[in-house]
Design a protein around this motif. Structure first.
Motif, PDB file in Angstrom:
ATOM      1  N   MET A 156     -10.317  33.522 -26.079  1.00 47.79           N
ATOM      2  CA  MET A 156     -10.567  32.465 -25.092  1.00 47.79           C
ATOM      3  C   MET A 156      -9.259  31.883 -24.586  1.00 47.79           C
ATOM      4  SD  MET A 156     -13.830  30.449 -26.790  1.00 47.79           S
ATOM      5  CE  MET A 156     -13.579  29.024 -25.727  1.00 47.79           C
ATOM      6  N   ALA A 157      -8.345  31.578 -25.508  1.00 45.06           N
ATOM      7  CA  ALA A 157      -7.057  31.004 -25.107  1.00 45.06           C
ATOM      8  C   ALA A 157      -6.273  31.976 -24.228  1.00 45.06           C
ATOM      9  CB  ALA A 157      -6.247  30.631 -26.352  1.00 45.06           C
ATOM     10  N   ALA A 158      -6.292  33.268 -24.584  1.00 42.07           N
ATOM     11  CA  ALA A 158      -5.535  34.259 -23.819  1.00 42.07           C
ATOM     12  C   ALA A 158      -6.113  34.452 -22.428  1.00 42.07           C
ATOM     13  CB  ALA A 158      -5.520  35.590 -24.575  1.00 42.07           C
ATOM     14  N   LEU A 159      -7.430  34.586 -22.325  1.00 41.60           N
ATOM     15  CA  LEU A 159      -8.049  34.815 -21.026  1.00 41.60           C
ATOM     16  C   LEU A 159      -8.011  33.549 -20.171  1.00 41.60           C
ATOM     17  CD1 LEU A 159     -10.922  37.091 -22.309  1.00 41.60           C
ATOM     18  CD2 LEU A 159      -9.004  37.776 -20.863  1.00 41.60           C
ATOM     19  N   TYR A 160      -8.031  32.390 -20.802  1.00 44.13           N
ATOM     20  CA  TYR A 160      -7.784  31.152 -20.061  1.00 44.13           C
ATOM     21  C   TYR A 160      -6.352  31.131 -19.539  1.00 44.13           C
ATOM     22  CZ  TYR A 160     -12.041  28.496 -21.057  1.00 44.13           C
ATOM     23  OH  TYR A 160     -13.323  28.040 -21.079  1.00 44.13           O
ATOM     24  N   GLY A 161      -5.422  31.707 -20.329  1.00 46.20           N
ATOM     25  CA  GLY A 161      -4.038  31.790 -19.865  1.00 46.20           C
ATOM     26  C   GLY A 161      -3.929  32.599 -18.592  1.00 46.20           C
ATOM     27  N   VAL A 162      -4.667  33.728 -18.540  1.00 45.32           N
ATOM     28  CA  VAL A 162      -4.703  34.521 -17.310  1.00 45.32           C
ATOM     29  C   VAL A 162      -5.303  33.694 -16.180  1.00 45.32           C
ATOM     30  CG1 VAL A 162      -5.643  36.599 -16.223  1.00 45.32           C
ATOM     31  CG2 VAL A 162      -4.884  36.675 -18.606  1.00 45.32           C
ATOM     32  N   GLY A 163      -6.362  32.952 -16.481  1.00 42.70           N
ATOM     33  CA  GLY A 163      -6.981  32.101 -15.463  1.00 42.70           C
ATOM     34  C   GLY A 163      -6.053  31.029 -14.946  1.00 42.70           C
ATOM     35  N   LEU A 164      -5.213  30.472 -15.817  1.00 48.56           N
ATOM     36  CA  LEU A 164      -4.248  29.458 -15.377  1.00 48.56           C
ATOM     37  C   LEU A 164      -3.210  30.055 -14.434  1.00 48.56           C
ATOM     38  CD1 LEU A 164      -3.607  27.351 -18.619  1.00 48.56           C
ATOM     39  CD2 LEU A 164      -4.765  26.609 -16.523  1.00 48.56           C
ATOM     40  N   ILE A 165      -2.836  31.304 -14.683  1.00 48.69           N
ATOM     41  CA  ILE A 165      -1.903  31.968 -13.761  1.00 48.69           C
ATOM     42  C   ILE A 165      -2.563  32.118 -12.391  1.00 48.69           C
ATOM     43  CG2 ILE A 165      -0.656  34.106 -13.279  1.00 48.69           C
ATOM     44  CD1 ILE A 165      -0.329  34.465 -16.294  1.00 48.69           C
ATOM     45  N   THR A 247       3.832  30.062 -17.325  1.00 53.47           N
ATOM     46  CA  THR A 247       3.705  30.330 -15.885  1.00 53.47           C
ATOM     47  C   THR A 247       2.999  29.193 -15.173  1.00 53.47           C
ATOM     48  OG1 THR A 247       3.592  32.717 -16.324  1.00 53.47           O
ATOM     49  CG2 THR A 247       2.822  31.958 -14.177  1.00 53.47           C
ATOM     50  N   ALA A 248       1.916  28.701 -15.775  1.00 53.54           N
ATOM     51  CA  ALA A 248       1.187  27.589 -15.160  1.00 53.54           C
ATOM     52  C   ALA A 248       2.056  26.343 -15.087  1.00 53.54           C
ATOM     53  CB  ALA A 248      -0.093  27.309 -15.940  1.00 53.54           C
ATOM     54  N   ALA A 249       2.828  26.083 -16.159  1.00 57.14           N
ATOM     55  CA  ALA A 249       3.696  24.906 -16.165  1.00 57.14           C
ATOM     56  C   ALA A 249       4.759  24.988 -15.067  1.00 57.14           C
ATOM     57  CB  ALA A 249       4.359  24.752 -17.524  1.00 57.14           C
ATOM     58  N   LEU A 250       5.247  26.205 -14.799  1.00 57.45           N
ATOM     59  CA  LEU A 250       6.303  26.370 -13.794  1.00 57.45           C
ATOM     60  C   LEU A 250       5.767  26.407 -12.368  1.00 57.45           C
ATOM     61  CD1 LEU A 250       8.538  29.059 -15.571  1.00 57.45           C
ATOM     62  CD2 LEU A 250       9.020  26.599 -15.316  1.00 57.45           C
TER      63      LEU A 250
END
Length: 255
Positions: A156-165, A247-250
């Motif tokens: 979930m955390a990893a795929l949410y990471g892709v979603g944040l990108i 990536t999302a933070a930047l």
């Protein structure tokens, strides 16, 4: 004498109100509510009959070791890569995040509320899929339940990471949906969503196993079978979480 009034930071009650509001938004979005659960259930129903009769080892069937892990990862990926970014892009386009930025309520509270509501949707979907598989097709639970739950949380955390990108680079809600669909189908195709990675050329299949979708399926399959979860797949998911957050933070724009 000058009195200084400090704005109080919103607390748990404010977060709960945001969670309720986010939940209502998800319920009103019929496609966003039904598709992430309905599509994996459809795959389960069309595959479970034959897969449930094919015993692989130790009483575990192809339904247990291949279909269920794939169905659960599809559910997580649909919500994390397609739904969540489209909501965030809409909030940014409509100015909600910009207005929140000048109030005591941080826009990060919206991210937290969206993540919690999405997680609840995923938990509900997993419960429905697991119940249908067990009652209708005799599916077995994971041999290592703790490992399976841990892999699901990391996935979930990893795929949410892709979603944040996706949410960070998409300029509009429609672009977020389009980019999310492309990312979902690309990762899914490489991760075995369309017939397993064995059908892919060896180099492509190898790459797909390290990408977050394929890594999540492989790690969840191992937990279901009760064998050690591959460290490489766990590292892949962890690295995806870090890359997504950085990536999302930047790149993420609040307006």
């Amino acid at each position: 004498m000058t009195l200084t009034v400090r704005a109080r930071r919103p607390g748990i009650r404010s977060l709960l109100l945001l969670i309720v509001s986010e939940g209502k938004m998800v319920v009103r979005d019929t496609a966003g509510l039904i598709v992430p659960i309905g599509l994996p259930l459809l795959i389960l129903l069309t595959s479970a009959g034959s897969a449930g009769e094919h015993v692989i080892a130790n009483g575990m069937t192809a339904l247990d070791l291949y279909v269920l892990p794939l169905v659960l990862v599809i559910m997580v990926a649909t919500i994390g890569i397609i739904n969540m970014p489209s909501f965030l892009a809409y909030y940014r386009r409509s100015g909600i995040l910009r207005r929140l930025a000048v109030t005591p309520a941080s826009p990060f509270m919206v991210l937290a509320a969206q993540a919690i509501v999405s997680a609840l949707q995923i938990i509900a979907g997993i419960a429905v899929a697991s119940t249908v598989a067990a009652l209708a097709f005799g599916a077995n639970p994971p041999v290592d339940l703790a490992a399976a739950l841990g892999v699901l949380a990391l996935a979930m955390a990893a795929l949410y990471g892709v979603g944040l990108i996706v949410a960070a680079i998409a300029p509009t809600p429609n672009a977020a949906v389009a980019l999310g669909l492309v990312a979902f189908f690309a990762l899914g195709a490489l991760g075995g969503m369309f017939g397993g990675r064995e059908a892919l050329p060896d180099p492509v299949a190898e790459v797909g196993g390290w990408l977050p979708f394929g890594a999540a399926v492989e790690a969840l399959t191992a937990a279901w079978a009760g064998v050690p979860v591959p460290i490489g797949q766990l590292l892949s998911l962890g690295i995806t979480v870090v890359i997504g957050a950085v990536t999302a933070a930047l790149l993420f724009r609040w307006e």
